[in-house]
Design a protein around this motif. Structure first.
Motif, short mmCIF file in Angstrom:
data_model
loop_
_atom_site.label_atom_id
_atom_site.label_comp_id
_atom_site.label_asym_id
_atom_site.label_seq_id
_atom_site.Cartn_x
_atom_site.Cartn_y
_atom_site.Cartn_z
N VAL A 218 29.41 62.27 38.92
CA VAL A 218 30.31 61.22 38.46
C VAL A 218 29.92 59.91 39.12
CG1 VAL A 218 32.69 60.43 38.32
CG2 VAL A 218 32.18 62.87 38.14
N GLY A 219 29.60 58.94 38.30
CA GLY A 219 29.17 57.64 38.82
C GLY A 219 30.30 56.63 38.81
N SER A 220 30.14 55.62 39.64
CA SER A 220 31.09 54.51 39.69
C SER A 220 30.27 53.28 40.05
CB SER A 220 32.16 54.87 40.72
OG SER A 220 32.42 53.82 41.58
N TYR A 221 30.44 52.20 39.30
CA TYR A 221 29.55 51.06 39.49
C TYR A 221 30.24 49.77 39.10
CZ TYR A 221 29.07 53.15 34.91
OH TYR A 221 29.35 53.77 33.72
N GLY A 222 29.75 48.67 39.60
CA GLY A 222 30.33 47.38 39.26
C GLY A 222 29.76 46.27 40.10
N GLY A 223 30.36 45.10 39.95
CA GLY A 223 29.84 43.92 40.64
C GLY A 223 30.95 43.10 41.25
N ARG A 224 30.53 42.12 42.02
CA ARG A 224 31.50 41.26 42.69
C ARG A 224 30.95 39.85 42.85
NH1 ARG A 224 29.35 44.85 46.45
NH2 ARG A 224 28.26 43.86 48.18
N ILE A 225 31.84 38.92 43.06
CA ILE A 225 31.45 37.52 43.25
C ILE A 225 32.36 36.92 44.32
CG2 ILE A 225 32.97 36.79 41.35
CD1 ILE A 225 30.87 34.59 40.77
N LYS A 226 31.80 36.00 45.08
CA LYS A 226 32.58 35.33 46.11
C LYS A 226 32.17 33.86 46.07
CE LYS A 226 31.89 36.73 50.41
NZ LYS A 226 31.82 37.73 51.46
N MET A 227 33.13 32.98 45.93
CA MET A 227 32.83 31.55 45.79
C MET A 227 33.68 30.75 46.74
SD MET A 227 32.39 30.62 41.80
CE MET A 227 33.94 31.25 41.31
N LEU A 228 33.06 29.76 47.32
CA LEU A 228 33.81 28.87 48.20
C LEU A 228 33.42 27.45 47.81
CD1 LEU A 228 35.61 28.91 50.80
CD2 LEU A 228 33.50 28.57 52.07
N TYR A 229 34.40 26.66 47.40
CA TYR A 229 34.11 25.28 47.06
C TYR A 229 35.13 24.40 47.75
CZ TYR A 229 33.27 21.04 44.42
OH TYR A 229 33.00 19.74 44.08
N LYS A 230 34.66 23.66 48.76
CA LYS A 230 35.56 22.84 49.57
C LYS A 230 36.73 23.67 50.08
CE LYS A 230 33.82 18.60 47.76
NZ LYS A 230 33.90 17.59 46.73
N ASN A 231 37.97 23.38 49.63
CA ASN A 231 39.12 24.12 50.16
C ASN A 231 39.52 25.29 49.30
OD1 ASN A 231 39.20 22.24 52.14
ND2 ASN A 231 40.86 21.06 51.25
N ILE A 232 38.73 25.56 48.27
CA ILE A 232 39.12 26.61 47.33
C ILE A 232 38.21 27.82 47.51
CG2 ILE A 232 39.42 27.20 44.90
CD1 ILE A 232 39.71 24.10 44.49
N TYR A 233 38.84 28.98 47.57
CA TYR A 233 38.10 30.21 47.76
C TYR A 233 38.47 31.18 46.64
CZ TYR A 233 36.89 34.75 49.69
OH TYR A 233 36.39 36.02 49.86
N PHE A 234 37.46 31.85 46.10
CA PHE A 234 37.73 32.87 45.09
C PHE A 234 36.86 34.08 45.34
CE2 PHE A 234 36.63 35.08 41.17
CZ PHE A 234 37.88 35.39 40.68
N ASP A 235 37.43 35.27 45.26
CA ASP A 235 36.59 36.46 45.22
C ASP A 235 37.13 37.45 44.21
OD1 ASP A 235 38.33 38.44 46.36
OD2 ASP A 235 37.90 37.65 48.35
N GLY A 236 36.25 38.22 43.63
CA GLY A 236 36.68 39.20 42.64
C GLY A 236 35.68 40.34 42.58
N GLU A 237 36.20 41.52 42.25
CA GLU A 237 35.32 42.69 42.11
C GLU A 237 35.84 43.56 40.97
OE1 GLU A 237 33.96 44.62 45.66
OE2 GLU A 237 34.07 46.62 44.79
N TYR A 238 34.90 44.09 40.23
CA TYR A 238 35.27 45.01 39.13
C TYR A 238 34.41 46.26 39.24
CZ TYR A 238 36.28 46.96 34.58
OH TYR A 238 36.69 47.81 33.58
N ILE A 239 35.06 47.42 39.23
CA ILE A 239 34.34 48.69 39.33
C ILE A 239 34.81 49.61 38.21
CG2 ILE A 239 33.98 50.79 40.73
CD1 ILE A 239 32.63 48.44 42.03
N GLN A 240 33.83 50.23 37.56
CA GLN A 240 34.17 51.21 36.54
C GLN A 240 33.76 52.60 37.03
OE1 GLN A 240 32.08 51.32 32.65
NE2 GLN A 240 34.14 51.04 31.83
#
Lengths: 555, 168
Positions: A218-240
């Motif tokens: 059984v496999g499980s896979y996905g990706g993620r992103i992390k961004m920082l721009y001045k005072n704004i931070y975003f991160d997200g991950e999706y796994i299937q």
């Protein structure tokens, strides 16, 4: 056998002489309980009367070489710890080599890919939680900003007769992370900071079921992103996750998914955070027949604030429903700076936090299970139904009034669906509780201070009937003498219990002595049954009455 | 079973023989790669600060930790002027609460270096049982003092140790 040992001993002895030139570090902890029978609170005396848990970690590094081990001992285990832990022996051990390019480990290791939605092997000794991987790991850094990982191993399921017991399935995984600003010269000075990552994890467990055709890999896979721009931070991950019929999901053949994101804005004096999470059919274990906290390959964090005050933290905590949930959280913290009207001389901080969790919206397959697909329902990430699992609205104000006196005022409204996130045997449906806490700290003279907490928990009646155990009142007083001593007394009173015989006081006295990194504590009294949680993982601790001695040491 | 006990015994004997050597070389900071709030990787054994470094393990859900760091926050400008100390606040928040670290630290206007240890790798390597746990590291990277727990007034003792380093 004996001959072998004699042959081995000088080698090991010699090896450890060499070791002594490197650095040794580690820690030890021991907790002893002597428990009394207390029928009023339903506490039983164990047959052995005394219980003791101990462990010691020893880590050794010498240049690029590393080795480590942990000895554990349960003679027998203390109350609330997984009941299958017993004996004394090695609970973790590894050897490894690491330089700037490569890091290889053989034996036991802990690891996390991204946010842990696909793989997280970790320990929490206070909970008795340990799903380490036993096998091999390699981490390669081919150039600055790139990290590649590969892991292979069996998970620790239990610790019996002084030995690690492994889960049935093998776990394999690989992960890559790219910090673009370190990789590309052009981005070095960019105000946008970007990290990308991807992971793939797979487990193999033999199909030993005679009626179902179970996927062995059984496999499980996905990706993620992390961004920082001045005072704004975003991160997200999706796994299937691929089809993984298990005890948890009732042997359905649905795909699963998990996704988390965080968006925050910060500046001096202000922090704002918005988070979201969607989980469906995402229980991923290296043994499909296991339940509770056993051999989870992945980690599904609960999306809410971790509370610290006794009544808030242990009576109604929430842990993720791996079968499925959609959750959101908003958190705002603001400090009125010094010398402003609201800030006063020292500044005033206010915090607001809101979190909510619902069941995902599911469109059920009317032909299930008679059609051959095995797919029970369909769902879409972040689309939720109106069935509430959890809601928490809380705020607090903390203020220092003068050199000697400071305080924190907090309010919480917690709703938890006891039919889904089972927390109590006495409750029906959604438990709705209001909690107020006043904490005060008085500095009496240098090194001497007194801290008090007054907490009240009020459960809303349901159709004119008291829900769960009704109202509670807690008072705590703590006297500390820096840096060596503390004394505290706490009483919890369940004055609102619908059953009058259960309107009980739970007094407990604790003293501690701390010297550097050594700490002794002694406590005596009653402890109510409750959930003890760390990081959204909880274990149930039964009511007890007695003496607890604990010792911790770092070295 | 027997084998592992004897192996262990030999290890310990070896360790104790080698003790003298170990005491001469004081305990150094272990090398673990952590991320800071800007997403940069930081090797804990090569942080590159001049002067003494205080490493304080904390978490957003740990009240005494926050009390300690907020108390030192008020004293920090003076400490820095007088001793050149740098405070590194290592958060052991895992994925459940990690996203709250930056908003909290900013709302409190902390000037500390903040590192994230979401899977407890550095915590384990430093032998931390529970938070708060504070270490003082001299300019050669030796761990010279550590204290578990926080009670109001502990910051004074920590500062005395920082001052001792300065006078050496």
């Amino acid at each position: 056998m004996k001959i072998k040992l004699f042959l081995l001993a000088p080698f090991v002895l010699g090896a450890s002489f060499l070791f002594a030139q490197g650095t040794i570090s580690g820690n030890a902890e021991s907790t002893f309980q002597y428990l009394n029978e207390d029928t009023v609170i339903g506490a039983n005396q164990p047959p052995s009367k005394g219980l003791i848990n101990s462990y010691m970690n020893v880590f050794y590094t010498n240049g690029n070489f590393k080795a480590g081990m942990r000895l554990e001992s349960y003679l027998p285990r203390i109350q609330g710890y997984p009941n299958r832990f017993d004996g004394t022996g090695l609970g973790m051990r590894y050897v490894g080599y690491a330089n700037d390019f490569v890091d290889v480990t053989l034996g036991s290791f802990y690891e996390q890919f991204g946010a842990g939605l696909s793989l997280r092997a970790y320990e929490d000794r206070a909970l008795g939680y340990d799903n380490l991987l036993d096998g091999a790991r390699i981490i390669v850094k081919p150039r600055k900003g790139i990290v590649l990982k590969g892991v292979y191993g069996y998970q620790r399921l239990s610790f019996q007769e002084g030995r690690i017991v492994h889960g049935a399935g093998i776990v394999r995984g690989t992960d890559a992370e790219f910090h673009l600003n370190e990789i590309f010269k052009k981005m070095e000075t960019s105000s946008l900071d970007l990290t990308l990552g991807a992971s793939f994890v797979s487990k193999y467990q033999k199909d030993d079921n005679s009626t179902l055709v179970l996927p062995e890999n059984v496999g499980s896979y996905g990706g993620r992103i992390k961004m920082l721009y001045k005072n704004i931070y975003f991160d997200g991950e999706y796994i299937q996750k691929e089809q993984d019929p298990s005890n948890d999901n009732g042997n359905i053949y649905n795909y699963g998914h998990a996704s988390v994101f965080n968006l925050s804005y910060t500046q001096k004096g202000l922090g704002i955070l918005i988070s979201g999470k969607s989980v469906d059919n995402m229980s991923y274990r290296s043994d499909r027949t296991k339940d509770l906290q056993d051999v989870f390959i992945n980690y599904l964090p609960a999306l809410n604030k971790t509370h610290t005050y006794n009544l808030v933290a242990t009576l109604y905590p929430y842990a993720t429903q791996p079968v499925g949930e959609v959750a959101f959280q908003a958190d705002v913290m603001y400090t009125f700076l010094r010398k402003t009207k609201l800030g006063g001389k020292y500044g005033t901080t206010i915090g607001f936090n809101y979190s909510t969790t619902y069941e995902p919206k599911k469109t059920y397959n009317s032909n299930y299970p008679s059609d051959s697909t095995g797919i029970a329902y369909k769902s879409t990430p972040f689309v939720m139904s109106d069935s509430l699992y959890w809601q928490d609205i809380n705020f607090n104000i903390s203020k220092k009034f003068n050199k000697k006196f400071s305080g924190i005022l907090s309010y919480y409204n917690i709703q938890i669906n006891n039919d889904v996130a089972k927390i109590s045997n006495d409750a029906q449906g959604v438990i709705n509780a209001h909690i107020g806490v006043v904490e005060m700290l008085f500095k009496l003279k240098p090194k001497h201070s007194i801290r008090t907490e007054i907490q009240g928990l009020f459960v809303q009646e349901k159709d004119g009937v008291i829900n769960d155990k009704g109202n509670w009142f807690t008072a705590l007083i703590e006297y500390t003498i820096s840096p060596n001593y503390f004394f505290s007394f706490m009483n919890q009173y369940n004055y609102g219990n619908p059953d009058k015989t259960k309107r009980v006081n739970y007094p407990i006295m604790t003293c501690g002595y701390i010297k550097g990194s050594t700490r002794f504590t002694v406590s005596y009294g009653r402890q109510r049954a409750g959930l003890f949680c760390v990081g959204g993982v909880c274990r149930f601790v039964p009511a007890n009455n007695g003496l607890t001695l604990s010792f911790t040491q770092s070295f | 079973m027997k084998l592992s006990i004897i192996t262990l015994f030999c290890f310990l004997v070896g360790f104790s023989f080698g003790q003298e050597e170990a005491e001469k070389n004081m305990k150094k900071l272990p090398s673990v790669v952590l991320k800071n709030l800007k997403g940069k990787s930081v090797n804990t054994s090569e942080m590159g600060f001049e002067g003494p470094v205080v490493i304080s393990f904390w978490a957003t859900w740990c009240s005494p930790c926050k009390k300690e760091l907020n108390t030192i926050h008020d004293l920090y400008p003076d400490w820095q002027d007088e001793t050149g100390v740098t405070l590194v606040a290592v958060s052991i928040d895992d994925e459940k609460t990690k996203a709250r670290v930056s908003p909290y630290a900013n709302a409190k206007a902390w000037d500390y270096e903040i590192l994230l240890d979401p899977n407890g790798d550095f915590k384990r390597a430093m032998g931390v049982n529970n938070v708060p746990h504070t270490f003082l590291i001299d300019s050669e990277g030796n761990i010279v003092y550590s204290h578990n727990n926080y009670a109001p007034g502990d910051e004074d003792e920590l500062y005395e140790h920082i001052l001792e380093l300065g006078s050496k």
